[in-house]
Design a protein around this motif. Structure first.
Motif, PDB file in Angstrom:
ATOM      1  N   ASP A  46       0.814  -1.211   0.000  1.00  0.00           N
ATOM      2  CA  ASP A  46       0.000   0.000   0.000  1.00  0.00           C
ATOM      3  C   ASP A  46       0.850   1.264   0.000  1.00  0.00           C
ATOM      4  N   ARG A  67       7.782   4.627 -10.112  1.00  0.00           N
ATOM      5  CA  ARG A  67       6.844   5.524 -10.789  1.00  0.00           C
ATOM      6  C   ARG A  67       6.517   5.043 -12.210  1.00  0.00           C
ATOM      7  N   SER A  70       4.038   2.210 -11.292  1.00  0.00           N
ATOM      8  CA  SER A  70       2.831   2.608 -10.571  1.00  0.00           C
ATOM      9  C   SER A  70       2.846   4.102 -10.316  1.00  0.00           C
ATOM     10  N   LYS A  71       1.948   4.816 -10.983  1.00  0.00           N
ATOM     11  CA  LYS A  71       1.847   6.251 -10.781  1.00  0.00           C
ATOM     12  C   LYS A  71       1.247   6.582  -9.424  1.00  0.00           C
ATOM     13  N   ALA A  72       0.435   5.662  -8.889  1.00  0.00           N
ATOM     14  CA  ALA A  72      -0.334   5.970  -7.688  1.00  0.00           C
ATOM     15  C   ALA A  72       0.314   5.487  -6.391  1.00  0.00           C
ATOM     16  N   MET A  73       1.314   4.597  -6.459  1.00  0.00           N
ATOM     17  CA  MET A  73       1.906   4.039  -5.240  1.00  0.00           C
ATOM     18  C   MET A  73       2.513   5.144  -4.366  1.00  0.00           C
ATOM     19  N   PRO A  74       2.022   5.343  -3.139  1.00  0.00           N
ATOM     20  CA  PRO A  74       2.603   6.372  -2.278  1.00  0.00           C
ATOM     21  C   PRO A  74       4.013   5.976  -1.832  1.00  0.00           C
ATOM     22  N   ASP A  96       5.976  11.227  -2.509  1.00  0.00           N
ATOM     23  CA  ASP A  96       4.826  11.905  -1.928  1.00  0.00           C
ATOM     24  C   ASP A  96       5.216  12.721  -0.706  1.00  0.00           C
ATOM     25  N   ARG A 118      -5.641  10.497   2.422  1.00  0.00           N
ATOM     26  CA  ARG A 118      -5.668  10.900   1.020  1.00  0.00           C
ATOM     27  C   ARG A 118      -6.107   9.735   0.133  1.00  0.00           C
ATOM     28  N   GLN A 119      -5.678   8.513   0.486  1.00  0.00           N
ATOM     29  CA  GLN A 119      -6.031   7.336  -0.308  1.00  0.00           C
ATOM     30  C   GLN A 119      -7.441   6.847  -0.033  1.00  0.00           C
TER      31      GLN A 119
END
Length: 221
Positions: A46, A67, A70-74, A96, A118-119
């Motif tokens: 996560d 990146r 995965s663009k979204a991986m915090p 992040d 945020r997620q």
């Protein structure tokens, strides 16, 4: 939350992972960039806490590779590189957050909570579904404004379900939120936790989606 800790200083890694587990996170530890990238590919993480001074691949290059996948991986950078130019490089590479060493554990945990909010579906630390409320910061559970005590695993499971109210969570996804690499998980572990939770929660609060997973209702449903 399932955290991937990428830190080659093993005593520091051990101390950090213990503090994260105490804060009810599942933690997987790796000590080099190659293993970090392989772990991200497993798609069970996560959030990544990433040191930059790794023995095989520079942490910034690890971040850039994450990146690409995965663009979204915090990703939170945790490093001894404390110059403002280093921080700018890390944030521009896709981090992040950026926390220089030495640091206070309470600050790191607070930054994790910001990313969790945020997620997730909640704008605050309090997630409420009808008469059930969970403080995701203190992990205090209230039913009809009365505090209810739950074991750690059950709290983690309920948190995962409440933060995703109205969305089905598969058994495999829930297992990944509760258990780390190497922990033995018997086939009916989630079912047992769900059984115990149902004894303490309102009737039909957790719904079984046969062959798929579990869900809880959205607020008001």
């Amino acid at each position: 939350m399932r955290v991937l800790l990428v830190e080659d200083d093993k005593p520091l890694s051990a101390a950090l992972s213990q503090s994260l587990r105490t804060a009810n996170h599942a933690v997987d530890c790796v000590f080099c960039g190659k293993d970090a990238l392989n772990a991200v590919l497993d798609d069970q993480t996560d959030l990544v806490i990433l040191d930059l001074g790794l023995p095989d691949i520079d942490g910034l290059d690890v971040l850039k590779s994450i990146r690409q996948k995965s663009k979204a991986m915090p990703v939170i950078i945790l490093t001894a590189r404390d110059k403002i130019t280093d921080k700018i490089l890390g944030l521009d590479a896709g981090a992040d957050d950026y926390l220089p060493k030495p640091f206070e554990m309470d600050e790191l945990l607070a930054r994790l909570r910001v990313i969790e909010r945020r997620q997730g579906t909640a704008a605050t630390a309090i997630v409420s579904v009808n008469n059930v409320s969970l403080n995701t910061q203190t992990l205090e559970l209230f039913i009809d404004n009365e505090i209810v005590s739950l074991p750690r695993r059950e709290l983690m499971l309920l948190k995962a379900l409440m933060e995703n109210a109205g969305r089905i969570q598969s058994k495999q996804k829930l297992e990944s939120r509760l258990y780390e690499w190497g922990e033995e998980v018997v086939s009916n572990t989630i079912e047992v936790h769900i059984h115990h939770l149902r004894k303490k929660l309102p009737d039909k609060f957790i719904k079984t989606i046969r062959g798929v997973g579990y869900s809880i209702p959205q607020k008001g449903s």
